[in-house]
Motif scaffolding. Sequence first.
Motif, PDB file in Angstrom:
ATOM      1  N   SER A  29       0.838  -1.192   0.000  1.00  0.00           N
ATOM      2  CA  SER A  29       0.000   0.000   0.000  1.00  0.00           C
ATOM      3  C   SER A  29       0.876   1.245   0.000  1.00  0.00           C
ATOM      4  O   SER A  29       1.793   1.370   0.816  1.00  0.00           O
ATOM      5  N   PRO A  30       0.600   2.173  -0.889  1.00  0.00           N
ATOM      6  CA  PRO A  30       1.416   3.392  -0.947  1.00  0.00           C
ATOM      7  C   PRO A  30       1.286   4.224   0.330  1.00  0.00           C
ATOM      8  O   PRO A  30       0.190   4.531   0.776  1.00  0.00           O
ATOM      9  N   GLY A  31       2.402   4.551   0.923  1.00  0.00           N
ATOM     10  CA  GLY A  31       2.420   5.428   2.090  1.00  0.00           C
ATOM     11  C   GLY A  31       2.062   4.768   3.396  1.00  0.00           C
ATOM     12  O   GLY A  31       2.096   5.414   4.442  1.00  0.00           O
ATOM     13  N   GLN A  32       1.750   3.488   3.401  1.00  0.00           N
ATOM     14  CA  GLN A  32       1.350   2.829   4.646  1.00  0.00           C
ATOM     15  C   GLN A  32       2.543   2.436   5.512  1.00  0.00           C
ATOM     16  O   GLN A  32       2.390   2.258   6.715  1.00  0.00           O
TER      17      GLN A  32
END
Length: 62
Positions: A29-32
């Motif tokens: 997940s992007p930015g997780q």
Amino acid sequence: MNIALQLLVLTIVVISTLLTVAIPVILASPGQWEQSKNLVFTGAGLWAGLIIFTGVINSFAT
């Protein structure tokens, strides 16, 4: 003593399953990763501590 050991092993299995699912999802997940980094490290530390604790308890089991 055997019931306590079985509960510890069950806890290890549950945490292992949760980490096996959660870590790839978090990394994909992007930015997780920045938000969930502490949760991942806490889960891994808890898992490692349970492994060591279960080994100590197992040494006392007959």
